[in-house]
Write an enzyme that holds these catalytic residues in place. Structure first.
Site, PDB file in Angstrom:
ATOM      1  N   ALA A  13     -16.647   9.299  15.848  1.00 22.30           N
ATOM      2  CA  ALA A  13     -17.852   9.094  15.047  1.00 22.30           C
ATOM      3  C   ALA A  13     -18.900   8.207  15.715  1.00 22.30           C
ATOM      4  CB  ALA A  13     -17.473   8.497  13.683  1.00 22.30           C
ATOM      5  N   ARG A  15     -20.912   9.164  18.002  1.00 19.71           N
ATOM      6  CA  ARG A  15     -22.094   9.955  18.360  1.00 19.71           C
ATOM      7  C   ARG A  15     -21.932  11.388  17.847  1.00 19.71           C
ATOM      8  NH1 ARG A  15     -18.944   8.673  22.374  1.00 19.71           N
ATOM      9  NH2 ARG A  15     -20.257   6.898  22.920  1.00 19.71           N
ATOM     10  N   VAL A  63      -6.690   8.310  19.232  1.00 17.61           N
ATOM     11  CA  VAL A  63      -6.036   9.145  18.220  1.00 17.61           C
ATOM     12  C   VAL A  63      -4.759   9.803  18.739  1.00 17.61           C
ATOM     13  CG1 VAL A  63      -8.162   9.590  16.935  1.00 17.61           C
ATOM     14  CG2 VAL A  63      -7.479  11.160  18.777  1.00 17.61           C
ATOM     15  N   SER A 141     -13.827  25.290  16.502  1.00 16.22           N
ATOM     16  CA  SER A 141     -14.970  25.715  17.303  1.00 16.22           C
ATOM     17  C   SER A 141     -14.960  27.227  17.412  1.00 16.22           C
ATOM     18  CB  SER A 141     -14.878  25.106  18.712  1.00 16.22           C
ATOM     19  OG  SER A 141     -15.801  25.703  19.601  1.00 16.22           O
ATOM     20  N   TYR A 153      -9.396  24.037  25.804  1.00 13.32           N
ATOM     21  CA  TYR A 153     -10.186  23.752  24.598  1.00 13.32           C
ATOM     22  C   TYR A 153     -10.040  24.879  23.574  1.00 13.32           C
ATOM     23  CZ  TYR A 153     -14.422  22.274  22.010  1.00 13.32           C
ATOM     24  OH  TYR A 153     -15.324  21.863  21.047  1.00 13.32           O
ATOM     25  N   ALA A 156      -6.631  24.677  21.963  1.00 12.00           N
ATOM     26  CA  ALA A 156      -6.559  23.550  21.035  1.00 12.00           C
ATOM     27  C   ALA A 156      -7.310  23.843  19.740  1.00 12.00           C
ATOM     28  CB  ALA A 156      -7.124  22.292  21.696  1.00 12.00           C
ATOM     29  N   LYS A 157      -8.492  24.429  19.862  1.00 13.26           N
ATOM     30  CA  LYS A 157      -9.293  24.707  18.674  1.00 13.26           C
ATOM     31  C   LYS A 157      -8.679  25.824  17.828  1.00 13.26           C
ATOM     32  CE  LYS A 157     -12.579  21.666  19.117  1.00 13.26           C
ATOM     33  NZ  LYS A 157     -12.579  20.474  18.217  1.00 13.26           N
TER      34      LYS A 157
END
Length: 252
Positions: A13, A15, A63, A141, A153, A156-157
Site C-alpha cells: 500500500a 504506492r 508478507v 491480473s 507472474y 502466481a496470478k
C-alpha cells in the site's frame, strides 16, 4: 456492524493500486493498516488518509515471512482493532522469457504473491471468523490468462484465483467473502518499469495499450480501488468466489 468500526489491511500500500485502495477505504469509513515491505515508504499513503480525516497505521512487513506476518496482524489488531477486511495487493515483477528465467525469479514472485496472500489470509481470517463478518480481496491480473515473458507472474496470478475460490468455500459459513480482482493495464510505477524494460517511452506505451482497450484508455489505480470498495461493502455480501476482470473490456 458500523463501517466506522471496521479495520482494513492493505498490503503493498505504499504506492499504486494499494495506496489508492487504502485512501478509498478510509473514505468509506475504515481505519486502514498501510502495509508494505518498507514501513517508511508507507508515510505518503498514511498522510493522504489522515489529510482526509481518516485513520491509518503504517506497518512494515515481508508478507512472505510467517513470523513477521503474524506479528504485523497482531499489531494491527492491538493498535487499530481486529482486521475484518484484507486486501492482498503486494506484488513484484521478475519478468523474463522461460529459457532466461532463473529459479530465484520464479521463487521470488511465488513467495510474494501466493505465499504472501496465504500467510496474510490465514492470520487475518481468525479475526473475521470470530466477528462473523469479513472480506478478503485478492489482486490477480489479466496476466493469469497468459502473458509472454511472465511465466512466473501469470502462474502466481492464476493461482490466486484458485486460492480465492477455495477461501470462499471454506470461510463463507462464517460470514466471510473472498473475491479476486484481475486488473488490465493500470498506469502505475510497475507498468512504467515494464515500459522501461522493453525500451519504450511510457506515454507511448500507454497510448499503444489504450488503442487495444475497448474503452480506449488505460486504467488508473482508483479504478481498482472503487471495485475493492464495492466488494468489501455490505452490498456485496452475496458476492463470493468471483474473479472480476477490470480491464476496460471483456476478458475471462
Amino acid at each position: 456492524m458500523a463501517a466506522s468500526a471496521r479495520v482494513a489491511i492493505v498490503t503493498g500500500a505504499a504506492r499504486g493500486i494499494g495506496a489508492a485502495t487504502a485512501v478509498r477505504l478510509a473514505r468509506e469509513g475504515f481505519a486502514v493498516a498501510v502495509c508494505d515491505l518498507d514501513e517508511a515508504a508507507c508515510a505518503g499513503t498514511v498522510r493522504a488518509v489522515e489529510e482526509n480525516g481518516g485513520r491509518a497505521l503504517a506497518v512494515g512487513v515481508d508478507v512472505a515471512d510467517a513470523g513477521l506476518v503474524k506479528a504485523a496482524v497482531a499489531r494491527v489488531a492491538a493498535e487499530l482493532g481486529p482486521p475484518l477486511v484484507l486486501v492482498n495487493n503486494a506484488g513484484i515483477l521478475r519478468d523474463n522469457l522461460l529459457f532466461k528465467m532463473s529459479e530465484d525469479d520464479w521463487d521470488a514472485v511465488m513467495s510474494v504473491h501466493l505465499r504472501g496472500a496465504f500467510l496474510m489470509s490465514r492470520a487475518a481470517q481468525a479475526h473475521m471468523t470470530e466477528a462473523g463478518w469479513g472480506r478478503i480481496v485478492n489482486l490477480s491480473s489479466v496476466s493469469a490468462l497468459g502473458n509472454r515473458g511472465q511465466a512466473n507472474y501469470s502462474a502466481a496470478k492464476a493461482g490466486l484465483q484458485g486460492f480465492t475460490k477455495t477461501l470462499a468455500i471454506e470461510l463463507g459459513r462464517f460470514g466471510v467473502t473472498a473475491n479476486a480482482i484481475a486488473p488490465g493495464f493500470i498506469a502505475t510505477e510497475m507498468t512504467a518499469a515494464t515500459a522501461t524494460r522493453v525500451g519504450a517511452d511510457f506515454e507511448e506505451f500507454k497510448r499503444a495499450a489504450a488503442r487495444q482497450i475497448p474503452v480506449r484508455r488505460v486504467g488508473v489505480p482508483e479504478d481498482i480501488a472503487g471495485v475493492v470498495a464495492f466488494l468489501v461493502s455490505d452490498d456485496a455480501s452475496f458476492v463470493s468466489g468471483q474473479v472480476l476482470y477490470v480491464a476496460g473490456g471483456p476478458r475471462a
